[in-house]
Scaffold this motif. Sequence first.
Motif, PDB file in Angstrom:
ATOM      1  N   SER A   1       0.798  -1.223   0.000  1.00 49.05           N
ATOM      2  CA  SER A   1       0.000   0.000   0.000  1.00 49.05           C
ATOM      3  C   SER A   1       0.834   1.278   0.000  1.00 49.05           C
ATOM      4  O   SER A   1       0.295   2.370   0.102  1.00 49.05           O
ATOM      5  CB  SER A   1      -0.940   0.018   1.208  1.00 49.05           C
ATOM      6  OG  SER A   1      -0.177  -0.007   2.394  1.00 49.05           O
TER       7      SER A   1
ATOM      8  N   ASN B   1       3.107   2.143  -2.482  1.00 47.28           N
ATOM      9  CA  ASN B   1       3.497   2.544  -3.838  1.00 47.28           C
ATOM     10  C   ASN B   1       5.005   2.685  -3.982  1.00 47.28           C
ATOM     11  O   ASN B   1       5.497   3.615  -4.621  1.00 47.28           O
ATOM     12  CB  ASN B   1       2.805   3.846  -4.248  1.00 47.28           C
ATOM     13  CG  ASN B   1       1.315   3.768  -4.077  1.00 47.28           C
ATOM     14  OD1 ASN B   1       0.716   2.725  -4.329  1.00 47.28           O
ATOM     15  ND2 ASN B   1       0.707   4.837  -3.619  1.00 47.28           N
TER      16      ASN B   1
ATOM     17  N   SER C   1      -1.958   2.329  -5.901  1.00 48.92           N
ATOM     18  CA  SER C   1      -1.992   1.554  -4.660  1.00 48.92           C
ATOM     19  C   SER C   1      -1.868   0.070  -4.971  1.00 48.92           C
ATOM     20  O   SER C   1      -2.041  -0.370  -6.101  1.00 48.92           O
ATOM     21  CB  SER C   1      -3.287   1.803  -3.872  1.00 48.92           C
ATOM     22  OG  SER C   1      -4.394   1.284  -4.585  1.00 48.92           O
TER      23      SER C   1
END
Length: 170
Positions: free
Chosen positions: A41, A43, A64
């Motif tokens: 989550s 990136n 994401s």
Amino acid sequence: FSSLLVRHDPSGPATSVIPVRVISYGLGIDTNGFIWNSNWSLNTVQKISPAGAITGTFPTGGSSNDRGVAVTPADNHVWVANSGGNTVSRLDNTGNYLTQVTVGSTPTGVPVDAAVKVWVTNLNSHDVMRIDPTTNSVDLTVSLALVEGPDNYIEVTVSTLTAPPYFATW
């Protein structure tokens, strides 16, 4: 998901723990033996030396849920499936973001084939796509209409093994 990777030396009893960013997900290996680890989550993708040291954390440009990671051996570029954005990101081997390729819905795995093309499995569009790295575009789509959600990033990345069995079926 964990914030630790376990590194085991198969030639001996040595095992070490590498603290990585929270929610570690996919792993890929480049031709220099560096491990690339996607962070679900955040990136980002982390580069880890063969000795187990984190040498950098780099943004993937994804929106994401970064998952599968693969490295094309010809140029050592890193490919990351961005499940939340329906894209695959491409970074160079120093972590510079190069581009994104739009793919199907919820990409999970990104293996590289013998012709050095990048494949991506798409969980919610029930297909696989092939990306041509020379054009950064999808050049083939194969429908898996009879398969319910190909969430197989682990199975398809087995093809990146550099030791026996050297092959996988998917």
